[in-house]
Scaffold this motif. Structure first.
Motif, PDB file in Angstrom:
ATOM      1  N   UNK A 264       2.207  -6.125  -8.107  1.00 28.67           N
ATOM      2  CA  UNK A 264       2.040  -5.922  -6.581  1.00 28.67           C
ATOM      3  C   UNK A 264       1.590  -7.378  -6.175  1.00 28.67           C
ATOM      4  N   UNK A 265       2.123  -7.734  -4.965  1.00 26.18           N
ATOM      5  CA  UNK A 265       1.429  -8.778  -4.542  1.00 26.18           C
ATOM      6  C   UNK A 265       0.639  -8.485  -2.929  1.00 26.18           C
ATOM      7  N   UNK A 266      -0.205  -9.087  -2.750  1.00 26.87           N
ATOM      8  CA  UNK A 266      -0.776  -8.871  -1.434  1.00 26.87           C
ATOM      9  C   UNK A 266      -1.146 -10.090  -0.584  1.00 26.87           C
ATOM     10  N   UNK A 267      -1.013 -10.018   0.707  1.00 32.08           N
ATOM     11  CA  UNK A 267      -0.866 -10.952   1.675  1.00 32.08           C
ATOM     12  C   UNK A 267      -1.808 -10.311   2.913  1.00 32.08           C
ATOM     13  N   UNK A 268      -2.445 -11.274   3.299  1.00 33.14           N
ATOM     14  CA  UNK A 268      -3.470 -10.872   4.443  1.00 33.14           C
ATOM     15  C   UNK A 268      -2.648 -11.273   5.618  1.00 33.14           C
ATOM     16  N   UNK A 269      -2.638 -10.330   6.628  1.00 33.50           N
ATOM     17  CA  UNK A 269      -1.947 -10.319   7.858  1.00 33.50           C
ATOM     18  C   UNK A 269      -3.022 -10.000   8.891  1.00 33.50           C
ATOM     19  N   UNK A 270      -3.560 -10.951   9.360  1.00 33.28           N
ATOM     20  CA  UNK A 270      -4.666 -10.760  10.647  1.00 33.28           C
ATOM     21  C   UNK A 270      -5.684  -9.971  10.082  1.00 33.28           C
ATOM     22  N   UNK A 271      -6.003  -8.765  10.311  1.00 30.59           N
ATOM     23  CA  UNK A 271      -7.059  -8.012  10.047  1.00 30.59           C
ATOM     24  C   UNK A 271      -6.612  -7.034   8.764  1.00 30.59           C
ATOM     25  N   UNK A 272      -5.588  -7.251   8.465  1.00 30.17           N
ATOM     26  CA  UNK A 272      -5.018  -6.319   7.269  1.00 30.17           C
ATOM     27  C   UNK A 272      -4.393  -6.959   6.266  1.00 30.17           C
ATOM     28  N   UNK A 273      -4.494  -6.227   5.165  1.00 33.85           N
ATOM     29  CA  UNK A 273      -3.914  -6.745   3.946  1.00 33.85           C
ATOM     30  C   UNK A 273      -2.803  -6.133   3.477  1.00 33.85           C
ATOM     31  N   UNK A 274      -1.543  -6.573   3.483  1.00 34.32           N
ATOM     32  CA  UNK A 274      -0.168  -5.897   3.208  1.00 34.32           C
ATOM     33  C   UNK A 274       0.065  -6.051   1.656  1.00 34.32           C
ATOM     34  N   UNK A 275       0.456  -5.173   0.952  1.00 30.82           N
ATOM     35  CA  UNK A 275       0.903  -4.989  -0.436  1.00 30.82           C
ATOM     36  C   UNK A 275       2.198  -4.572  -0.638  1.00 30.82           C
ATOM     37  N   UNK A 276       3.104  -5.397  -1.482  1.00 35.05           N
ATOM     38  CA  UNK A 276       4.442  -5.251  -1.730  1.00 35.05           C
ATOM     39  C   UNK A 276       4.498  -5.247  -3.185  1.00 35.05           C
ATOM     40  N   UNK A 277       5.475  -4.527  -3.717  1.00 33.46           N
ATOM     41  CA  UNK A 277       5.676  -4.601  -4.874  1.00 33.46           C
ATOM     42  C   UNK A 277       6.693  -5.822  -5.448  1.00 33.46           C
ATOM     43  N   UNK A 278       6.203  -6.393  -6.709  1.00 37.36           N
ATOM     44  CA  UNK A 278       6.941  -7.447  -7.203  1.00 37.36           C
ATOM     45  C   UNK A 278       8.141  -7.027  -7.684  1.00 37.36           C
ATOM     46  N   UNK A 279       9.077  -8.026  -8.202  1.00 37.36           N
ATOM     47  CA  UNK A 279      10.321  -7.436  -8.814  1.00 37.36           C
ATOM     48  C   UNK A 279       9.808  -6.673 -10.109  1.00 37.36           C
ATOM     49  N   UNK A 280       8.774  -6.985 -11.025  1.00 37.42           N
ATOM     50  CA  UNK A 280       8.408  -6.408 -12.175  1.00 37.42           C
ATOM     51  C   UNK A 280       7.859  -4.889 -11.813  1.00 37.42           C
ATOM     52  N   UNK A 281       7.411  -4.512 -10.578  1.00 38.17           N
ATOM     53  CA  UNK A 281       6.674  -3.569  -9.891  1.00 38.17           C
ATOM     54  C   UNK A 281       7.970  -2.416  -9.670  1.00 38.17           C
ATOM     55  N   UNK A 282       8.768  -3.063  -9.026  1.00 31.58           N
ATOM     56  CA  UNK A 282       9.877  -2.301  -8.887  1.00 31.58           C
ATOM     57  C   UNK A 282      10.765  -1.760  -9.867  1.00 31.58           C
ATOM     58  N   UNK A 283      10.854  -2.919 -10.851  1.00 31.65           N
ATOM     59  CA  UNK A 283      11.935  -2.433 -12.008  1.00 31.65           C
ATOM     60  C   UNK A 283      10.850  -1.202 -12.585  1.00 31.65           C
ATOM     61  N   UNK A 284       9.729  -1.306 -12.798  1.00 29.85           N
ATOM     62  CA  UNK A 284       9.060  -0.239 -13.702  1.00 29.85           C
ATOM     63  C   UNK A 284       8.980   1.006 -12.951  1.00 29.85           C
ATOM     64  N   UNK A 285       8.891   0.855 -11.514  1.00 31.70           N
ATOM     65  CA  UNK A 285       9.141   2.146 -10.745  1.00 31.70           C
ATOM     66  C   UNK A 285      10.181   2.832 -10.718  1.00 31.70           C
ATOM     67  N   UNK A 286      11.331   2.047 -10.995  1.00 32.88           N
ATOM     68  CA  UNK A 286      12.673   2.445 -10.760  1.00 32.88           C
ATOM     69  C   UNK A 286      13.434   2.581 -12.048  1.00 32.88           C
ATOM     70  N   UNK A 287      12.532   2.635 -13.217  1.00 34.16           N
ATOM     71  CA  UNK A 287      12.881   2.735 -14.454  1.00 34.16           C
ATOM     72  C   UNK A 287      13.748   1.539 -15.038  1.00 34.16           C
ATOM     73  N   UNK A 288      13.696   0.422 -14.571  1.00 31.68           N
ATOM     74  CA  UNK A 288      14.295  -0.780 -15.122  1.00 31.68           C
ATOM     75  C   UNK A 288      15.440  -0.972 -14.338  1.00 31.68           C
ATOM     76  N   UNK A 289      15.827  -0.308 -13.187  1.00 35.34           N
ATOM     77  CA  UNK A 289      16.828  -0.635 -12.497  1.00 35.34           C
ATOM     78  C   UNK A 289      16.380  -1.252 -11.180  1.00 35.34           C
ATOM     79  N   UNK A 290      16.768  -2.785 -10.876  1.00 34.31           N
ATOM     80  CA  UNK A 290      16.410  -3.356  -9.747  1.00 34.31           C
ATOM     81  C   UNK A 290      16.795  -2.799  -8.669  1.00 34.31           C
TER      82      UNK A 290
END
Length: 296
Positions: A264-290
């Motif tokens: 996961x990568x996290x980026x602060x936007x104003x008063x919030x921190x927004x989290x997004x899957x990295x490519x590795x996280x997406x591949x793991x979640x999707x069983x290896x399919x990008x």
């Protein structure tokens, strides 16, 4: 909103709306802007909503005054509008914030209790199309829509209320599955905006209804796997907590562990921190399919 106004109490939205404490106030605010037939303003469905509810509301409230005026004037040609919409058309800050509060409260009270089920159907549809596109290509994916959309000779055709042609002229087309879209797909009227086609999300087939949660739970633990699975799209920490069913502090802790693991990568936007899957996280979640992204 359309389903509620048509009295479809058999729908999940209808049952949820019956228990909404501020129903009348929200309906008075939102109903004039969303007629069940014909045009309704494009600014209410911004592409920025791909980043979540708050991103979408921020985009609505940031609509340029000239566009507010033009789109509300077009709406008023066929629908009587209350006096307060004149202030909205002028971009009055207090009126915009009032609209933002109504959208936020409506989402919380009416859609919130059923949001996991709504999101699951949309995500199942999206994953199905992405899977076909990944395995067989874009044209094969465009043939999966059945009678709703048909693809032939570089033309995507849809059953539509009016006769209309949209020329992409080299631009991409964003296909958006929608839980509440019924009968026919919907497109924005302003062809200068990003081309978007909203279509009815198909109910998940039995094999699509399964999630990677059970597969990842032995590796990550049930709670952390649920948090990772929740990141199908960018989420703030509070959104993570809400959708994964954990406390705010727990969501923050799990996000930190996933970030340190490179998932996961996290980026602060104003008063919030927004989290997004990295490519590795997406591949793991999707069983290896990008995973393909929702938006270009």
């Amino acid at each position: 909103m359309h389903q509620l106004r048509e009295g479809r109490r058999n729908t999940q939205a209808g049952r949820a709306e019956q228990t909404c404490p501020d129903r009348r106030q929200m309906m008075r605010t939102l109903t004039p802007l969303m007629p069940t037939r014909g045009y309704f303003p494009d600014f209410l469905t911004p592409a920025a909503a791909s980043g979540g509810l708050e991103s979408g509301i921020d985009a609505v409230l940031s609509t340029p005054k000239c566009r507010l005026h033009d789109e509300l004037s077009l709406l008023a040609q066929h629908n009587p509008l209350p006096a307060w919409t004149r202030r909205l058309a002028d971009g009055e800050v207090d009126t915009l914030h009032w609209l933002g509060r109504a959208l936020r409260r409506y989402h919380t009270d009416v859609l919130g209790p059923r949001w996991p089920r709504i999101a699951a159907r949309v995500e199942a549809d999206r994953r199905h199309r992405i899977g076909v596109q990944y395995r067989a290509g874009t044209e094969a994916m465009l043939h999966t829509f059945g009678p709703t959309l048909s693809w032939q000779s570089s033309v995507l055709s849809a059953e539509y209320p009016v006769d209309r042609d949209i020329h992409l002229d080299g631009r991409g087309l964003l296909l958006v599955p929608s839980y509440f879209c019924r009968r026919t797909p919907v497109a924005l009227l302003d062809e200068q905006l990003l081309p978007i086609l909203v279509y009815p999300a198909s109910p998940p087939a039995p094999e699509q209804a399964s999630t990677p949660h059970s597969r990842l739970a032995p590796l990550l633990g049930h709670t952390r796997a649920a948090v990772l699975e929740t990141l199908q799209g960018p989420r703030t920490t509070s959104e993570l907590a809400e959708h994964a069913g954990v406390s705010l502090s727990s969501a923050s802790e799990h996000a930190t562990v996933l970030r340190n693991a490179g998932l996961v990568v996290s980026v602060r936007e104003r008063q919030h921190v927004r989290h997004t899957l990295t490519q590795l996280g997406a591949d793991l979640l999707n069983g290896g399919m990008p995973l393909s992204r929702q938006y270009p």
